[in-house]
Design an enzyme around this catalytic site. Structure first.
Site, PDB file in Angstrom:
ATOM      1  N   HIS A  16       3.983   2.753  12.712  1.00  0.00           N
ATOM      2  CA  HIS A  16       2.945   3.593  13.328  1.00  0.00           C
ATOM      3  C   HIS A  16       3.481   4.361  14.532  1.00  0.00           C
ATOM      4  CE1 HIS A  16      -0.824   1.444  11.514  1.00  0.00           C
ATOM      5  NE2 HIS A  16       0.210   1.393  10.681  1.00  0.00           N
ATOM      6  N   ASP A  71       6.294   1.390   6.584  1.00  0.00           N
ATOM      7  CA  ASP A  71       4.957   0.809   6.437  1.00  0.00           C
ATOM      8  C   ASP A  71       4.176   1.717   5.495  1.00  0.00           C
ATOM      9  OD1 ASP A  71       2.512  -0.401   6.707  1.00  0.00           O
ATOM     10  OD2 ASP A  71       2.198   0.184   8.789  1.00  0.00           O
ATOM     11  N   HIS A 118       0.825  -1.216   0.000  1.00  0.00           N
ATOM     12  CA  HIS A 118       0.000   0.000   0.000  1.00  0.00           C
ATOM     13  C   HIS A 118       0.851   1.255   0.000  1.00  0.00           C
ATOM     14  CE1 HIS A 118       0.342   0.948   4.390  1.00  0.00           C
ATOM     15  NE2 HIS A 118       0.341  -0.359   4.560  1.00  0.00           N
ATOM     16  N   ASP A 144       3.601  -6.507   3.636  1.00  0.00           N
ATOM     17  CA  ASP A 144       3.064  -5.547   4.606  1.00  0.00           C
ATOM     18  C   ASP A 144       2.951  -6.182   5.981  1.00  0.00           C
ATOM     19  OD1 ASP A 144       1.933  -3.323   5.781  1.00  0.00           O
ATOM     20  OD2 ASP A 144      -0.079  -3.717   5.017  1.00  0.00           O
ATOM     21  N   ASP A 200      -0.111   4.421   1.073  1.00  0.00           N
ATOM     22  CA  ASP A 200      -0.335   5.430   2.105  1.00  0.00           C
ATOM     23  C   ASP A 200       0.413   5.099   3.384  1.00  0.00           C
ATOM     24  OD1 ASP A 200      -2.172   3.235   2.405  1.00  0.00           O
ATOM     25  OD2 ASP A 200      -3.253   4.406   3.902  1.00  0.00           O
ATOM     26  N   GLU A 209      -5.043   2.189   2.746  1.00  0.00           N
ATOM     27  CA  GLU A 209      -5.047   0.935   3.517  1.00  0.00           C
ATOM     28  C   GLU A 209      -5.163   1.216   5.003  1.00  0.00           C
ATOM     29  OE1 GLU A 209      -3.185  -2.510   5.730  1.00  0.00           O
ATOM     30  OE2 GLU A 209      -2.684  -0.368   5.713  1.00  0.00           O
ATOM     31  N   GLU A 210      -4.530   2.301   5.433  1.00  0.00           N
ATOM     32  CA  GLU A 210      -4.515   2.640   6.856  1.00  0.00           C
ATOM     33  C   GLU A 210      -5.857   3.179   7.349  1.00  0.00           C
ATOM     34  OE1 GLU A 210      -2.203   1.675   8.592  1.00  0.00           O
ATOM     35  OE2 GLU A 210      -0.282   1.753   7.540  1.00  0.00           O
TER      36      GLU A 210
END
Length: 376
Positions: free
Chosen positions: A345, A107, A76, A164, A78, A140-141
């Site tokens: 994150h 990520d 992904h 991922d 984003d 995706e997030e």
């Protein structure tokens, strides 16, 4: 054919180029255009699949091995916040890390960089392979929004690698949970808190009783529950009329998930009756869970590719979701692999550069293995 070595300098440069481009969810346009350029240079036919204010990218490249199973490679575009205007990072020796003001973006730009490197090596060597599809998703997030907005009739592959997952390269994610979110709206009765509070019914007090009474945290090895948001009231001198509570459940066992969910909602309804407040509950399945057996043919093929890369495979279950949850729902056997990202994150996010190299090699070895008649 002998193993072609991944170009470590190049994959690092690709990764750094990508993390320099901020791409928060629904803000992937710039990085997306760059990825389209890269795929086209690698002789992929590329389509942009627009949805909402952004787009997914689907690339296709015809193989030269008859009978080889096609493979979908996915990551992904984003990232979570904070990204600010620019990602701040430090590349010191064998580690690339955020400076602490922003996330790094490994990520999932580590997954993208590793996919690009593996495809670049195939393009350089000209070695034969099966059909390859690449899907770079957006948002995706934000609940796997990109993957949810794909027309899966466009996807030929029935097997996918989803790059991922965190931790050192070599981890194979066999399972992920079903994820359900909920929103409880507690409605009481307003009154002046200083003049006639007895004429009011506090929604905050009722919500607090509900929260303190329902199950929360780690339920068992397969199941979690969490109250994540609460908001209510308008002023200190008004008995609060409305309070909203938002939470979630996750479980690898759908029966356990439903029991925990029903028990939570029944408890909330009973308390609402006793407190004489109105309660409405909305729930939504964010994504279904999946489970792949360790001895499944595709898992065994991935295991062999990791071993040929001189890495020890490890099997894990993830408590979080990924685009693989959606792919599996649509009949694609999708296996997430770790890319080497660490502490995603967070503002302590980092990645070891040798994991970028290892991750690229694993993808390359899977593509080679799928070209063999043994699996096909």
């Amino acid at each position: 054919m002998s193993i072609t070595h991944i170009n470590e300098k190049r994959v690092i440069e690709t990764f750094i180029e990508l993390v320099k481009i901020p791409s928060p969810s629904f803000g992937e346009q710039v990085v997306g255009r760059r990825l389209i350029e890269i795929l086209q240079k690698l002789s992929f036919e590329v389509e942009t699949l627009e949805f909402k204010d952004t787009f997914n990218i689907l690339g296709r490249k015809k193989g030269r091995i008859d009978g080889a199973l096609p493979l979908l490679l996915s990551a992904h575009m984003d990232t979570v916040e904070p990204t600010k205007a620019n990602i701040k990072y430090n590349h010191n020796g064998g580690i690339i890390a955020t400076l602490g003001d922003t996330i790094l973006g490994a990520d999932d730009k580590s997954g993208i960089a590793e996919i690009i490197e593996a495809l670049t090596v195939l393009n350089e060597t000209g070695e034969p392979h099966g059909d390859i599809e690449v899907l770079f998703t957006s948002a995706e997030e934000k609940g796997l929004q990109g993957a949810k907005h794909v027309n899966y009739d466009m996807i030929k592959s029935r097997h996918a690698l989803v790059l991922d997952s965190s931790g050192p390269v070599g981890r194979i994610v066999l399972a992920a949970p079903t994820h359900i979110t909920y929103r409880m709206t507690v409605t009481g009765r307003a009154a002046h808190a200083g003049i006639e509070p007895e004429k009011g019914t506090s929604s905050i007090t009722a919500a607090a009783k509900i929260i303190s009474s329902i199950i929360d945290g780690r339920i068992n090895a397969e199941t979690t529950a969490n109250v994540g948001l609460i908001r209510g009231g308008t002023a200190t001198n008004i008995v609060p009329v409305e309070t909203i509570v938002e939470g979630e459940f996750r479980s690898f066992n759908i029966d356990t998930l439903n029991k925990i969910k029903d028990a939570t909602f029944d408890t909330a309804k009973n308390i609402a009756r006793k407190k004489q407040v109105k309660l409405t509950i909305q729930q939504q399945q964010q994504y279904p869970g999946y489970y792949n057996k360790q001895d499944a043919p595709f898992v065994c093929l991935i295991n062999g590719a990791i071993e040929r890369s001189n890495i020890t495979p490890a099997y894990i279950r993830s408590g979080g979701g990924s685009d693989a949850n959606i792919f599996n729902q649509h009949g694609i056997i999708a296996i997430p692999l770790s890319t080497g990202m660490q502490k995603p994150h967070t503002t302590e996010e980092h990645i070891y550069t040798n994991d970028l190299t290892k991750g690229s090699l694993v993808i390359l070895e899977v593509l080679r293995a799928l070209g063999s008649s043994a699996f096909a």
